[in-house]
Design a protein around this motif. Structure first.
Motif, mmCIF file in Angstrom:
data_model
loop_
_atom_site.group_PDB
_atom_site.id
_atom_site.type_symbol
_atom_site.label_atom_id
_atom_site.label_comp_id
_atom_site.label_asym_id
_atom_site.label_seq_id
_atom_site.Cartn_x
_atom_site.Cartn_y
_atom_site.Cartn_z
ATOM 1 N N HIS A 82 7.389 7.201 5.408
ATOM 2 C CA HIS A 82 6.102 7.250 6.279
ATOM 3 C C HIS A 82 6.069 7.191 7.690
ATOM 4 C CE1 HIS A 82 1.818 7.230 6.162
ATOM 5 N NE2 HIS A 82 1.405 5.815 6.158
ATOM 6 N N THR A 83 7.099 6.496 8.038
ATOM 7 C CA THR A 83 7.179 5.936 9.729
ATOM 8 C C THR A 83 7.903 7.104 10.461
ATOM 9 O OG1 THR A 83 8.946 4.811 9.802
ATOM 10 C CG2 THR A 83 6.871 3.503 9.469
ATOM 11 N N HIS A 84 8.946 7.819 9.601
ATOM 12 C CA HIS A 84 9.521 9.127 10.227
ATOM 13 C C HIS A 84 10.630 8.313 10.932
ATOM 14 C CE1 HIS A 84 6.653 12.551 9.594
ATOM 15 N NE2 HIS A 84 6.401 11.511 8.658
ATOM 16 N N VAL A 85 11.101 7.020 10.956
ATOM 17 C CA VAL A 85 11.888 6.365 11.845
ATOM 18 C C VAL A 85 13.134 5.670 10.875
ATOM 19 C CG1 VAL A 85 12.139 4.394 13.534
ATOM 20 C CG2 VAL A 85 10.484 5.667 13.597
ATOM 21 N N PRO A 86 14.260 6.230 11.034
ATOM 22 C CA PRO A 86 15.381 5.292 10.156
ATOM 23 C C PRO A 86 15.413 3.772 10.467
ATOM 24 C CG PRO A 86 16.182 7.063 11.362
ATOM 25 C CD PRO A 86 14.817 7.009 11.955
ATOM 26 N N ARG A 87 15.276 2.926 9.417
ATOM 27 C CA ARG A 87 15.177 1.524 9.932
ATOM 28 C C ARG A 87 15.456 0.725 8.468
ATOM 29 N NH1 ARG A 87 9.960 1.146 12.631
ATOM 30 N NH2 ARG A 87 10.970 0.880 14.599
ATOM 31 N N ALA A 88 16.211 -0.546 8.736
ATOM 32 C CA ALA A 88 16.114 -1.535 7.580
ATOM 33 C C ALA A 88 15.665 -2.734 7.997
ATOM 34 C CB ALA A 88 17.622 -1.211 7.230
ATOM 35 N N PHE A 89 15.252 -3.457 7.068
ATOM 36 C CA PHE A 89 14.933 -5.037 7.136
ATOM 37 C C PHE A 89 15.426 -5.595 6.156
ATOM 38 C CE2 PHE A 89 11.281 -2.408 8.884
ATOM 39 C CZ PHE A 89 11.006 -2.989 10.056
ATOM 40 N N ALA A 90 16.094 -6.687 6.428
ATOM 41 C CA ALA A 90 16.591 -7.629 5.266
ATOM 42 C C ALA A 90 16.133 -9.006 5.325
ATOM 43 C CB ALA A 90 18.126 -7.584 5.715
ATOM 44 N N LEU A 91 15.854 -9.629 4.122
ATOM 45 C CA LEU A 91 15.634 -11.276 4.344
ATOM 46 C C LEU A 91 16.659 -11.612 3.220
ATOM 47 C CD1 LEU A 91 13.739 -13.459 4.547
ATOM 48 C CD2 LEU A 91 12.399 -12.277 2.608
ATOM 49 N N ASP A 148 0.878 -1.258 0.073
ATOM 50 C CA ASP A 148 -0.051 -0.080 -0.112
ATOM 51 C C ASP A 148 0.882 1.195 -0.144
ATOM 52 O OD1 ASP A 148 -1.440 2.072 0.570
ATOM 53 O OD2 ASP A 148 -2.711 1.033 1.950
ATOM 54 N N PRO A 149 1.160 1.689 -1.098
ATOM 55 C CA PRO A 149 2.121 2.663 -1.493
ATOM 56 C C PRO A 149 1.979 4.220 -0.609
ATOM 57 C CG PRO A 149 2.010 1.777 -3.349
ATOM 58 C CD PRO A 149 0.763 1.187 -2.564
ATOM 59 N N ALA A 150 0.548 4.334 -0.549
ATOM 60 C CA ALA A 150 0.442 5.889 -0.019
ATOM 61 C C ALA A 150 0.008 5.567 1.202
ATOM 62 C CB ALA A 150 -1.086 5.879 -0.403
ATOM 63 N N ALA A 151 -0.402 4.528 2.081
ATOM 64 C CA ALA A 151 -0.556 4.769 3.547
ATOM 65 C C ALA A 151 -0.109 3.623 4.449
ATOM 66 C CB ALA A 151 -2.034 4.455 3.527
ATOM 67 N N GLU A 152 0.509 2.485 4.149
ATOM 68 C CA GLU A 152 0.823 1.726 5.045
ATOM 69 C C GLU A 152 2.292 1.953 5.858
ATOM 70 O OE1 GLU A 152 0.684 -3.397 5.454
ATOM 71 O OE2 GLU A 152 1.982 -2.774 4.079
ATOM 72 N N TYR A 153 2.261 1.559 7.124
ATOM 73 C CA TYR A 153 3.494 1.803 7.760
ATOM 74 C C TYR A 153 4.054 0.519 8.066
ATOM 75 C CZ TYR A 153 1.246 6.240 9.254
ATOM 76 O OH TYR A 153 0.753 7.603 9.402
ATOM 77 N N VAL A 154 5.309 0.555 7.487
ATOM 78 C CA VAL A 154 6.145 -0.741 7.808
ATOM 79 C C VAL A 154 6.950 -0.418 9.071
ATOM 80 C CG1 VAL A 154 8.042 -2.095 6.953
ATOM 81 C CG2 VAL A 154 6.423 -0.983 5.191
ATOM 82 N N THR A 155 6.497 -1.052 10.206
ATOM 83 C CA THR A 155 6.885 -0.700 11.432
ATOM 84 C C THR A 155 7.680 -2.059 12.084
ATOM 85 O OG1 THR A 155 4.762 -1.303 12.422
ATOM 86 C CG2 THR A 155 5.160 1.285 11.931
ATOM 87 N N ASP A 156 7.543 -3.213 11.629
ATOM 88 C CA ASP A 156 8.002 -4.495 12.395
ATOM 89 C C ASP A 156 8.237 -5.350 11.345
ATOM 90 O OD1 ASP A 156 5.363 -5.526 12.045
ATOM 91 O OD2 ASP A 156 4.748 -4.946 13.825
ATOM 92 N N VAL A 157 8.707 -6.493 11.861
ATOM 93 C CA VAL A 157 9.024 -7.667 10.641
ATOM 94 C C VAL A 157 7.934 -8.302 10.222
ATOM 95 C CG1 VAL A 157 11.373 -8.112 11.612
ATOM 96 C CG2 VAL A 157 9.375 -9.271 12.658
ATOM 97 N N PHE A 158 6.872 -8.140 10.854
ATOM 98 C CA PHE A 158 5.598 -8.833 10.425
ATOM 99 C C PHE A 158 4.996 -8.274 8.986
ATOM 100 C CE2 PHE A 158 5.896 -9.614 14.812
ATOM 101 C CZ PHE A 158 6.016 -11.119 14.672
ATOM 102 N N VAL A 159 4.809 -6.842 9.214
ATOM 103 C CA VAL A 159 4.331 -5.926 7.912
ATOM 104 C C VAL A 159 5.446 -5.789 6.849
ATOM 105 C CG1 VAL A 159 3.662 -3.816 7.275
ATOM 106 C CG2 VAL A 159 3.453 -4.338 9.707
#
Ligand code: ZN
Length: 248
Positions: A148-157, A120-131
């Motif tokens: 969108h979350t205003h928090v610097p963060r990276a997820f890797a798979l 959801d490019p406009a509205a979903e917040y990627v806040t944790d590994v589940f999202v």
């Protein structure tokens, strides 16, 4: 080529000026701007003018879309909605036209760019590994930058393998000045933080530099008082000025 990745400028001209100065010092030749150029802050025409002058790929965020009537204000809290309505009243025709031409996602040879998430490019917040898991399902390979979350963060798979963490999603802290080296075959979702309204407890403006092999976060102090003064003078909710000093 060094690319400066910026997000969530939120009409904060003081923060944007400081970030662009640092990006130039860091050798940035191109810019990826991940949306929410306006909203919350009191200098929408000023930041749009700056962004338009950049050699950049620019996305719309939910605040930009709401400003041009393409995102429902009922999803916004009272202060955010008040700021959108104020923005609608004060922006120039040129700014309005520019915002109307933006979309919340784009893809280039190096990365997928989204404001919220690939799902959801406009509205979903990627806040944790589940999202993040749902986003990785839509990310065939490589790299995605999101805001969108205003928090610097990276997820890797990384691909499934012998190590117990391989094939699982990891959250990787993004510390200023510490390059995150991108491993081949691993997929990444990376948030460069917010230029104009950081929410990780650090009031300094944020940007990331991507050089094709690594991503490095940078934080920049700026004249917070100047941005606060404009917000108060515009009659916007006081909280929008206060929060800039604490990065929340
Ligand atoms: Zn935002």
């Amino acid at each position: 080529m060094r690319i400066a990745v910026l997000s969530d400028i939120h009409a904060n001209r003081e923060a944007l000026d400081a970030i662009l100065e640092r990006a130039t010092e860091l050798g940035a030749e191109r810019y990826w701007v991940l949306g929410d150029i306006v909203g919350y802050g009191a200098d929408p025409d000023g930041v749009v003018e700056q962004v338009r002058a950049l050699p950049a790929e620019v996305l719309a965020g939910n605040h930009d879309l709401a400003t041009v009537g393409l995102f429902d204000l009922e999803w916004f809290n009272a202060a955010a909605a008040a700021a959108v309505q104020w923005t609608q009243q004060v922006i120039s025709g040129t700014t309005l036209e520019y915002l109307e031409g933006l979309t919340p996602s784009s893809e280039n040879e190096q990365a997928l760019l989204v404001h919220g998430s690939p799902r959801d490019p406009a509205a979903e917040y990627v806040t944790d590994v589940f999202v993040a898991a749902a986003s990785f399902e839509l990310l065939a390979d490589g790299l995605c930058f999101f805001g969108h979350t205003h928090v610097p963060r990276a997820f890797a798979l990384s691909p499934a393998g012998d190590h117990p963490m391989e094939g699982r999603i990891r959250e990787i802290p993004l510390d200023a000045g510490e390059p995150l080296r991108l491993a081949g075959g691993t997929r990444y979702l990376i948030n460069p933080g917010s230029v104009g309204q950081p929410r990780d407890g650090d009031p300094r403006a944020a940007l990331a530099i991507f050089d094709g092999e690594s991503v490095t976060l940078h934080r920049v102090s700026y004249a917070v008082e100047g941005a606060q003064r404009k917000i108060r003078r515009a009659g916007l909710p006081e909280w929008l000025a206060d929060r800039l000093a604490v990065g929340r």
